[in-house]
Design an enzyme around this catalytic site. Structure first.
Site, PDB file in Angstrom:
ATOM      1  CD  GLN A 178      -2.609   1.182   2.473  1.00 27.16           C
ATOM      2  OE1 GLN A 178      -2.180   1.613   3.683  1.00 27.16           O
ATOM      3  NE2 GLN A 178      -3.997   0.895   2.371  1.00 27.16           N
ATOM      4  CE1 TYR A 193      -2.058   9.010   7.496  1.00 25.15           C
ATOM      5  CE2 TYR A 193      -3.469   6.978   7.036  1.00 25.15           C
ATOM      6  CZ  TYR A 193      -2.622   7.645   7.974  1.00 25.15           C
ATOM      7  OH  TYR A 193      -2.190   7.178   9.175  1.00 25.15           O
ATOM      8  NE  ARG A 233      -8.147  -0.558   3.800  1.00 26.14           N
ATOM      9  CZ  ARG A 233      -7.983  -0.828   5.021  1.00 26.14           C
ATOM     10  NH1 ARG A 233      -6.860  -0.302   5.771  1.00 26.14           N
ATOM     11  NH2 ARG A 233      -8.530  -1.981   5.854  1.00 26.14           N
ATOM     12  N   GLY A 254      -8.134  -7.814  10.552  1.00 25.21           N
ATOM     13  CA  GLY A 254      -7.097  -7.330  11.236  1.00 25.21           C
ATOM     14  C   GLY A 254      -6.619  -7.376  12.615  1.00 25.21           C
ATOM     15  NE  ARG A 255      -7.594  -2.092  15.180  1.00 28.87           N
ATOM     16  CZ  ARG A 255      -6.252  -1.558  15.444  1.00 28.87           C
ATOM     17  NH1 ARG A 255      -5.270  -1.993  16.148  1.00 28.87           N
ATOM     18  NH2 ARG A 255      -6.287  -0.358  15.137  1.00 28.87           N
TER      19      ARG A 255
END
Length: 333
Positions: free
Chosen positions: A101, A171, A219, A312-313
């Site tokens: 990414q 971002y 994304r 993910g987590r």
């Protein structure tokens, strides 16, 4: 039928199952953003056994001005390619595909972290930021697009299976996408088509660098979940345009509030968005957000809310999560 075990064959990126490890910042990189033993060991542990079909590497800065944090990986120059090749090889040797990414932080950083004045689409403080950015000129926008192009070329040279353009979590590209931070009066602002003009130019530049056969993911921080922010309808328009521009997989997450939806704890946070997107695009859609149970992942796929599930987590905390989940599914098949 186990949906998570189905191969993905109708896409440039062929995958052995529907399980994705989404990009998660580790802050393990060297000061100069290079790959080190800590990074290699981390991704070796996560990809061991190839139970996860796709590993998307944490966001890497395309230029020093766009660095988000210390300890962040760099794709900003040629010096990092050798280390990144070792990283791609590590994941491949374990049986998983690897995508990198690429990102520019925009106003979601500080001058202390970058050594430069922070920038954004408009001189409006980021909801998750600390400093008021300077508005980018059109010439500077062109330079950033060029930086994305060169970064994507390096990703391919390093041996990754694809590249993901980051436009989520507040971002820079997400800042252009969101009306909360984009108040421009030129062609890069205004309605949704103006706010994604930079995205379409980045996609075009990236595809010029990597070629038509190299998978390009994006994304997207689909909705802002704030008054005056992006809506699902905006997201549907954007997603359709991204598909036309040549994006191969859409990876859906949160917008200016980050990777959560305030007050929502249901697994697969963004399923309402991905379900709607699947009505307007034919490319695969990745859904992430709070998935910790293999049955929840199965149900999200079975009900048509996504094509791929990012965990993910749960995997971040427990590197054997994917192994146990896949083995349970194979036993019950």
């Amino acid at each position: 039928m186990t949906y998570l075990l189905k191969e993905l064959n109708d896409c440039k990126l062929k995958l052995s199952n529907r399980l994705v490890f989404p990009p998660m910042a580790t802050a393990k990189s060297d000061v100069d953003g290079k790959v080190n033993e800590g990074i290699l060991e981390y991704y070796d542990e996560k990809s061991k056994g190839g139970y996860i079909s796709l590993i998307i590497i944490e966001h890497s800065f395309i230029t020093s001005e766009g660095r988000a944090n210390k300890g962040q990986l760099s794709i900003a120059d040629e010096n990092n390619i050798e280390g990144l090749r070792k990283l791609a090889d590590t994941i491949h040797n374990n049986g998983s595909k690897a995508v990198m990414q690429i990102n520019h932080a925009g106003s979601l950083t500080t001058k202390e972290k970058t050594g430069f004045d922070i920038v954004g689409p408009s001189s409006i403080i980021n909801p998750r930021g600390k400093e008021i950015p300077r508005e980018l000129s059109k010439e500077e926008i062109k330079e950033i697009i060029k930086s994305f192009k060169l970064a994507a070329k390096r990703v391919k040279e390093a041996g990754f299976d694809g590249v993901e353009i980051h436009s989520a979590h507040g971002y820079l590209l997400n800042q252009f996408y969101s009306p909360l931070t984009n108040k421009r009066n030129d062609e890069y602002g205004g309605n949704i088509l103006g706010r994604i003009k930079i995205h379409l130019e980045v996609i075009k530049a990236v595809k010029e660098a990597v070629g038509e056969d190299f998978p390009v993911l994006l994304r997207l921080g689909a909705c802002d979940y704030s008054e005056g922010g992006n809506s699902i309808e905006d997201c549907k328009i954007a997603a359709s345009e991204f598909e036309k521009a040549g994006i191969d997989i859409l990876d859906i997450s949160g917008g200016m509030l980050g990777y959560i939806i305030p007050g929502l704890n249901e697994q697969g946070y963004f399923y309402e968005v991905t379900e709607e997107l699947k009505k307007v695009v034919s490319i695969p859609v990745i859904l992430t957000g709070g998935v910790t149970d293999i049955n929840a992942a199965e149900n999200l796929l079975a009900s048509g809310k996504a094509d791929l599930i990012g965990v993910g987590r749960a995997i971040f905390k427990d590197s054997l999560w994917a192994k146990r989940a896949i083995e349970i599914l194979k036993t019950n098949r």
